[in-house]
Scaffold this active site. Sequence first.
Site, PDB file in Angstrom:
ATOM      1  N   ASP A  28     -10.854 -19.888 -71.298  1.00  0.00           N
ATOM      2  CA  ASP A  28     -11.003 -19.759 -69.845  1.00  0.00           C
ATOM      3  C   ASP A  28     -11.049 -21.128 -69.180  1.00  0.00           C
ATOM      4  O   ASP A  28     -10.461 -21.336 -68.118  1.00  0.00           O
ATOM      5  CB  ASP A  28     -12.286 -18.985 -69.501  1.00  0.00           C
ATOM      6  CG  ASP A  28     -12.115 -17.490 -69.712  1.00  0.00           C
ATOM      7  OD1 ASP A  28     -10.965 -17.043 -69.913  1.00  0.00           O
ATOM      8  OD2 ASP A  28     -13.118 -16.766 -69.687  1.00  0.00           O
ATOM      9  N   ARG A  78     -10.462  -9.072 -81.823  1.00  0.00           N
ATOM     10  CA  ARG A  78     -11.568  -8.411 -82.512  1.00  0.00           C
ATOM     11  C   ARG A  78     -11.582  -6.927 -82.160  1.00  0.00           C
ATOM     12  O   ARG A  78     -11.657  -6.568 -80.989  1.00  0.00           O
ATOM     13  CB  ARG A  78     -12.886  -9.067 -82.103  1.00  0.00           C
ATOM     14  CG  ARG A  78     -14.108  -8.497 -82.819  1.00  0.00           C
ATOM     15  CD  ARG A  78     -15.319  -9.347 -82.532  1.00  0.00           C
ATOM     16  NE  ARG A  78     -15.110 -10.689 -83.066  1.00  0.00           N
ATOM     17  CZ  ARG A  78     -15.372 -11.036 -84.331  1.00  0.00           C
ATOM     18  NH1 ARG A  78     -15.876 -10.172 -85.168  1.00  0.00           N
ATOM     19  NH2 ARG A  78     -15.143 -12.247 -84.753  1.00  0.00           N
ATOM     20  N   THR A  90     -14.798  -1.845 -85.323  1.00  0.00           N
ATOM     21  CA  THR A  90     -15.089  -2.395 -86.655  1.00  0.00           C
ATOM     22  C   THR A  90     -15.609  -3.837 -86.568  1.00  0.00           C
ATOM     23  O   THR A  90     -16.169  -4.350 -87.536  1.00  0.00           O
ATOM     24  CB  THR A  90     -13.815  -2.423 -87.520  1.00  0.00           C
ATOM     25  OG1 THR A  90     -12.890  -3.327 -86.914  1.00  0.00           O
ATOM     26  CG2 THR A  90     -13.188  -1.056 -87.652  1.00  0.00           C
ATOM     27  N   ASP A 141     -16.446 -20.692 -72.510  1.00  0.00           N
ATOM     28  CA  ASP A 141     -15.250 -20.111 -73.120  1.00  0.00           C
ATOM     29  C   ASP A 141     -14.113 -21.131 -73.018  1.00  0.00           C
ATOM     30  O   ASP A 141     -13.636 -21.437 -71.919  1.00  0.00           O
ATOM     31  CB  ASP A 141     -14.880 -18.814 -72.399  1.00  0.00           C
ATOM     32  CG  ASP A 141     -13.745 -18.095 -73.111  1.00  0.00           C
ATOM     33  OD1 ASP A 141     -13.960 -16.985 -73.600  1.00  0.00           O
ATOM     34  OD2 ASP A 141     -12.622 -18.671 -73.193  1.00  0.00           O
TER      35      ASP A 141
HETATM   36  N1  URA Z   1     -15.189 -19.144 -78.186  1.00  0.00           N
HETATM   37  C1  URA Z   1     -15.364 -19.884 -77.064  1.00  0.00           C
HETATM   38  O1  URA Z   1     -14.418 -20.101 -76.313  1.00  0.00           O
HETATM   39  N2  URA Z   1     -16.587 -20.384 -76.809  1.00  0.00           N
HETATM   40  C2  URA Z   1     -17.640 -20.181 -77.599  1.00  0.00           C
HETATM   41  O2  URA Z   1     -18.736 -20.689 -77.299  1.00  0.00           O
HETATM   42  C3  URA Z   1     -17.453 -19.394 -78.763  1.00  0.00           C
HETATM   43  C4  URA Z   1     -16.218 -18.887 -79.034  1.00  0.00           C
END
Ligand code: URA
Length: 210
Positions: free
Chosen positions: A204, A105, A109, A201
Amino acid sequence: MTDHLTIVSHPLVQHKLTLMRKKETPTAVFRQLLREISQLLAYEVTHDLATSQETIETPLMDMQAPVLAGPKLALISILRAGNGLLDGMLELIPSARVGFVGLYRDHETLKPVQYYFKVPDQLNKRFCIVVDPMLATGYSSAAAIDLIKEAGAKDICFLCLLAAPEGVAQMKEAHPDVPIVTASLDERLNELGYILPGLGDAGDRMFGTK
Ligand code: URA
């Protein structure tokens, strides 16, 4: 469930997803659960694959038996978290071709920018399953599907573990022809774009990064 969105409510899927959501679930267990759940989701998404009859010999007699007929499959992983779904799916469908789409991302923008794109040939003749565990805003998923459509894909399905209503709406607007299969439609996104209640995430958690 609508035609555009299928929620896989199978108890095994839901149980494994609950374990994945728990914050204390360690990386190795998270990864193993993701592998298992991806196979159950792959089972669901390949439900309507065509079969044809082949004559085979069992130890006792000849028979007409079903085998997979075309179209051939392509699994397209959205980097990097998509790879967590990909591994388990490839165990179930080892002959599938594999593609990768890398997007980040742009901070100014806020639009997804492509940094990697490599997909199998003849996408127009394949059933393309695009995989990313988290359908959050839907912007990168929709952008990835734009790219694979440009590469010729016509028969596409999007497979994720969790979806936010915002992401489902974005995908429906951008790609109404692409059905979504997920294990859960969660409540909403937070201000940082994370799915609530979610699982954090996904990248992660599966790779042990922060
Ligand atoms: N990407 C992720 O890894 N977790 C989220 O909650 C949203 C996007």
